[in-house]
Design a protein around this motif. Structure first.
Motif, short mmCIF file in Angstrom:
data_model
loop_
_atom_site.label_atom_id
_atom_site.label_comp_id
_atom_site.label_asym_id
_atom_site.label_seq_id
_atom_site.Cartn_x
_atom_site.Cartn_y
_atom_site.Cartn_z
N ARG A 82 0.74 3.98 -3.00
CA ARG A 82 0.43 5.40 -2.73
C ARG A 82 1.53 6.30 -3.27
NH1 ARG A 82 -1.86 4.61 3.33
NH2 ARG A 82 -3.99 4.09 2.73
N ALA A 86 1.11 6.47 -6.98
CA ALA A 86 -0.03 7.32 -7.34
C ALA A 86 0.31 8.79 -7.19
CB ALA A 86 -1.24 6.96 -6.48
N GLU A 87 1.10 9.13 -6.17
CA GLU A 87 1.48 10.53 -5.94
C GLU A 87 2.31 11.09 -7.08
OE1 GLU A 87 3.40 10.94 -2.18
OE2 GLU A 87 1.59 10.40 -1.05
N ASP A 101 -12.66 4.65 -4.72
CA ASP A 101 -11.37 5.05 -4.16
C ASP A 101 -10.91 6.42 -4.66
OD1 ASP A 101 -11.18 2.67 -2.79
OD2 ASP A 101 -10.10 1.66 -4.41
N TYR A 116 -6.58 5.67 -10.76
CA TYR A 116 -7.61 5.01 -9.99
C TYR A 116 -8.45 4.15 -10.91
CZ TYR A 116 -6.49 7.90 -6.01
OH TYR A 116 -5.84 8.49 -4.97
N ILE A 148 0.84 -1.21 0.00
CA ILE A 148 0.00 0.00 0.00
C ILE A 148 0.87 1.25 0.00
CG2 ILE A 148 -1.63 1.34 1.40
CD1 ILE A 148 -2.83 -1.42 2.25
N PHE A 149 1.92 1.25 0.80
CA PHE A 149 2.85 2.39 0.85
C PHE A 149 3.45 2.65 -0.53
CE2 PHE A 149 7.07 4.22 1.52
CZ PHE A 149 6.80 5.28 2.37
#
Length: 91
Positions: free
Chosen positions: A72, A75-76, A87, A82, A68-69
């Motif tokens: 994320r 995605a940043e 979400d 998405y 998940i880290f």
């Protein structure tokens, strides 16, 4: 030219919370655990002992957090779109 330790440390990549110095330090723990849940987890993980079952389950949680880290972070920087409207952040 030699760099100081603080400058070198400032440039290092941030560690995920889960990966920050995970050295095995076995300690005895006494817990109350639902036996049915433990048996189900043991069957799913195909482990030989209850201790191994708990260790594998915790390791799975840590791994999920690392994934998940990473997602994320991806995605940043725009490398991940998405795929589910639930979400998607609201504007």
């Amino acid at each position: 030219m030699a760099t100081t330790r603080s400058k070198a440390k400032a440039r290092s990549k941030p560690k995920t919370p889960a990966k920050a110095k995970r050295k095995p330090k076995p300690r005895r723990k006494n817990m109350f655990i639902d036996q049915t849940m433990l048996d189900a987890a043991r069957a799913i993980l195909a482990t030989e002992s209850e201790t191994t079952t708990v260790e594998e389950a915790i390791d799975g949680i840590i791994f999920a957090e690392e994934v998940i880290f990473g997602l994320r972070g991806l995605a940043e920087i725009g490398g991940l779109e998405y795929f589910d409207d639930r979400d998607r952040p609201r504007k």
